[in-house]
Design a protein around this motif. Structure first.
Motif, PDB file in Angstrom:
ATOM      1  N   ARG A 190     -56.598   2.960 -62.468  1.00  0.00           N
ATOM      2  CA  ARG A 190     -56.419   3.562 -61.142  1.00  0.00           C
ATOM      3  C   ARG A 190     -57.769   4.120 -60.715  1.00  0.00           C
ATOM      4  O   ARG A 190     -58.396   4.875 -61.457  1.00  0.00           O
ATOM      5  CB  ARG A 190     -55.386   4.678 -61.203  1.00  0.00           C
ATOM      6  N   LEU A 191     -58.211   3.755 -59.530  1.00  0.00           N
ATOM      7  CA  LEU A 191     -59.512   4.193 -59.029  1.00  0.00           C
ATOM      8  C   LEU A 191     -59.303   5.317 -58.018  1.00  0.00           C
ATOM      9  O   LEU A 191     -58.775   5.093 -56.931  1.00  0.00           O
ATOM     10  CB  LEU A 191     -60.249   3.019 -58.392  1.00  0.00           C
ATOM     11  N   ASN A 192     -59.693   6.510 -58.410  1.00  0.00           N
ATOM     12  CA  ASN A 192     -59.551   7.646 -57.503  1.00  0.00           C
ATOM     13  C   ASN A 192     -60.703   7.718 -56.510  1.00  0.00           C
ATOM     14  O   ASN A 192     -60.563   8.311 -55.447  1.00  0.00           O
ATOM     15  CB  ASN A 192     -59.433   8.940 -58.298  1.00  0.00           C
ATOM     16  N   SER A 193     -61.813   7.131 -56.855  1.00  0.00           N
ATOM     17  CA  SER A 193     -62.955   7.058 -55.946  1.00  0.00           C
ATOM     18  C   SER A 193     -63.093   5.606 -55.500  1.00  0.00           C
ATOM     19  O   SER A 193     -63.403   4.732 -56.309  1.00  0.00           O
ATOM     20  CB  SER A 193     -64.238   7.519 -56.648  1.00  0.00           C
ATOM     21  N   PHE A 194     -62.846   5.364 -54.232  1.00  0.00           N
ATOM     22  CA  PHE A 194     -62.938   4.012 -53.688  1.00  0.00           C
ATOM     23  C   PHE A 194     -63.155   4.128 -52.185  1.00  0.00           C
ATOM     24  O   PHE A 194     -62.942   5.173 -51.591  1.00  0.00           O
ATOM     25  CB  PHE A 194     -61.658   3.204 -53.982  1.00  0.00           C
ATOM     26  N   ARG A 195     -63.594   3.064 -51.593  1.00  0.00           N
ATOM     27  CA  ARG A 195     -63.749   3.007 -50.146  1.00  0.00           C
ATOM     28  C   ARG A 195     -63.405   1.603 -49.712  1.00  0.00           C
ATOM     29  O   ARG A 195     -63.788   0.626 -50.348  1.00  0.00           O
ATOM     30  CB  ARG A 195     -65.157   3.360 -49.715  1.00  0.00           C
ATOM     31  N   SER A 208     -56.453   0.853 -55.951  1.00  0.00           N
ATOM     32  CA  SER A 208     -56.876   2.051 -55.233  1.00  0.00           C
ATOM     33  C   SER A 208     -55.865   3.171 -55.459  1.00  0.00           C
ATOM     34  O   SER A 208     -54.656   2.946 -55.493  1.00  0.00           O
ATOM     35  CB  SER A 208     -57.050   1.752 -53.739  1.00  0.00           C
ATOM     36  N   GLY A 209     -56.383   4.375 -55.626  1.00  0.00           N
ATOM     37  CA  GLY A 209     -55.571   5.526 -55.967  1.00  0.00           C
ATOM     38  C   GLY A 209     -54.570   5.942 -54.912  1.00  0.00           C
ATOM     39  O   GLY A 209     -53.709   6.782 -55.174  1.00  0.00           O
ATOM     40  N   ASN A 210     -54.649   5.363 -53.719  1.00  0.00           N
ATOM     41  CA  ASN A 210     -53.672   5.714 -52.685  1.00  0.00           C
ATOM     42  C   ASN A 210     -52.369   4.929 -52.828  1.00  0.00           C
ATOM     43  O   ASN A 210     -51.449   5.119 -52.044  1.00  0.00           O
ATOM     44  CB  ASN A 210     -54.260   5.566 -51.277  1.00  0.00           C
ATOM     45  N   THR A 229     -51.883  -3.483 -48.123  1.00  0.00           N
ATOM     46  CA  THR A 229     -52.461  -3.701 -49.453  1.00  0.00           C
ATOM     47  C   THR A 229     -52.984  -5.117 -49.610  1.00  0.00           C
ATOM     48  O   THR A 229     -52.249  -6.081 -49.413  1.00  0.00           O
ATOM     49  CB  THR A 229     -51.403  -3.410 -50.546  1.00  0.00           C
ATOM     50  N   GLN A 230     -54.254  -5.215 -49.958  1.00  0.00           N
ATOM     51  CA  GLN A 230     -54.872  -6.495 -50.263  1.00  0.00           C
ATOM     52  C   GLN A 230     -54.784  -6.717 -51.769  1.00  0.00           C
ATOM     53  O   GLN A 230     -55.153  -5.829 -52.546  1.00  0.00           O
ATOM     54  CB  GLN A 230     -56.335  -6.501 -49.850  1.00  0.00           C
ATOM     55  N   ILE A 231     -54.284  -7.873 -52.171  1.00  0.00           N
ATOM     56  CA  ILE A 231     -54.182  -8.203 -53.589  1.00  0.00           C
ATOM     57  C   ILE A 231     -55.036  -9.434 -53.842  1.00  0.00           C
ATOM     58  O   ILE A 231     -54.911 -10.434 -53.133  1.00  0.00           O
ATOM     59  CB  ILE A 231     -52.715  -8.461 -53.995  1.00  0.00           C
ATOM     60  N   ASP A 262     -54.899   4.176 -44.949  1.00  0.00           N
ATOM     61  CA  ASP A 262     -54.078   3.116 -44.370  1.00  0.00           C
ATOM     62  C   ASP A 262     -54.209   1.777 -45.087  1.00  0.00           C
ATOM     63  O   ASP A 262     -53.432   0.867 -44.844  1.00  0.00           O
ATOM     64  CB  ASP A 262     -54.449   2.905 -42.894  1.00  0.00           C
ATOM     65  N   HIS A 263     -55.203   1.666 -45.945  1.00  0.00           N
ATOM     66  CA  HIS A 263     -55.475   0.406 -46.635  1.00  0.00           C
ATOM     67  C   HIS A 263     -55.595   0.655 -48.129  1.00  0.00           C
ATOM     68  O   HIS A 263     -56.111   1.683 -48.555  1.00  0.00           O
ATOM     69  CB  HIS A 263     -56.770  -0.232 -46.125  1.00  0.00           C
ATOM     70  N   ALA A 264     -55.116  -0.299 -48.912  1.00  0.00           N
ATOM     71  CA  ALA A 264     -55.171  -0.200 -50.367  1.00  0.00           C
ATOM     72  C   ALA A 264     -55.508  -1.569 -50.942  1.00  0.00           C
ATOM     73  O   ALA A 264     -55.509  -2.570 -50.223  1.00  0.00           O
ATOM     74  CB  ALA A 264     -53.825   0.286 -50.906  1.00  0.00           C
ATOM     75  N   PHE A 265     -55.787  -1.589 -52.240  1.00  0.00           N
ATOM     76  CA  PHE A 265     -56.062  -2.874 -52.877  1.00  0.00           C
ATOM     77  C   PHE A 265     -55.614  -2.878 -54.331  1.00  0.00           C
ATOM     78  O   PHE A 265     -55.506  -1.830 -54.970  1.00  0.00           O
ATOM     79  CB  PHE A 265     -57.549  -3.245 -52.799  1.00  0.00           C
ATOM     80  N   VAL A 266     -55.350  -4.079 -54.799  1.00  0.00           N
ATOM     81  CA  VAL A 266     -55.136  -4.366 -56.215  1.00  0.00           C
ATOM     82  C   VAL A 266     -56.018  -5.573 -56.499  1.00  0.00           C
ATOM     83  O   VAL A 266     -55.909  -6.597 -55.820  1.00  0.00           O
ATOM     84  CB  VAL A 266     -53.659  -4.694 -56.529  1.00  0.00           C
ATOM     85  N   ALA A 267     -56.909  -5.444 -57.473  1.00  0.00           N
ATOM     86  CA  ALA A 267     -57.824  -6.535 -57.806  1.00  0.00           C
ATOM     87  C   ALA A 267     -57.657  -6.886 -59.281  1.00  0.00           C
ATOM     88  O   ALA A 267     -57.790  -6.017 -60.149  1.00  0.00           O
ATOM     89  CB  ALA A 267     -59.269  -6.121 -57.521  1.00  0.00           C
ATOM     90  N   ALA A 268     -57.353  -8.139 -59.550  1.00  0.00           N
ATOM     91  CA  ALA A 268     -57.165  -8.604 -60.923  1.00  0.00           C
ATOM     92  C   ALA A 268     -58.300  -9.539 -61.301  1.00  0.00           C
ATOM     93  O   ALA A 268     -58.693 -10.409 -60.519  1.00  0.00           O
ATOM     94  CB  ALA A 268     -55.835  -9.334 -61.060  1.00  0.00           C
TER      95      ALA A 268
END
Length: 124
Positions: free
Chosen positions: A45-50, A9-11, A102-104, A60-66
């Motif tokens: 990097r995803l600038n558009s996400f929810r 997520s871009g944040n 951050t959720q990974i 307040d929340h972010a993610f990294v998905a592999a």
């Protein structure tokens, strides 16, 4: 193989993409089951996400998905260990001290060997 695609997520503003890719590659090479040149990673990097439905939570929340893609034929225990190694590498380099929660996640996928095609060209 393997091919690893990372999306985040871009944040996550302080994420050093090149360093993250290097850390993931080093972790996979350390398993001793892949040749160096066979480990291929890319990052987006995803600038558009929810995340969720509450608009105020986006910051307040972010993610990294592999996503880890492997050719078929590996034992379950190898794929499970590989997923855990990638997760640990991402945990070490993707968490920001004062950043968002951050959720990974890591998803290991198997590709059918007979439906994977590859060409290698020689340098001229």
């Amino acid at each position: 193989m393997p091919h690893i695609t990372l999306e985040y997520s871009g944040n996550l503003r302080n994420l050093d993409e090149s360093w993250v890719l290097l850390q993931v590659n080093k972790a996979l090479l350390g398993l001793g089951i892949f040749m160096d040149a066979d480990i291929k990673t890319r990052i987006h990097r995803l600038n558009s996400f929810r995340i969720g439905v509450a608009a105020e939570e986006t910051g307040d929340h972010a993610f990294v998905a592999a996503t880890v893609e492997l050719l078929s034929g590996r034992e379950f225990s190898v794929k499970e260990h590989l997923g855990q190694v990638v997760l640990k590498a991402l945990e070490r380099c993707c968490r920001e001290e004062d950043g968002p929660l951050t959720q990974i996640s890591v998803h290991v996928r198997e590709l059918q060997s007979e439906l994977y095609f590859k060409s290698v060209s020689k340098r001229r």
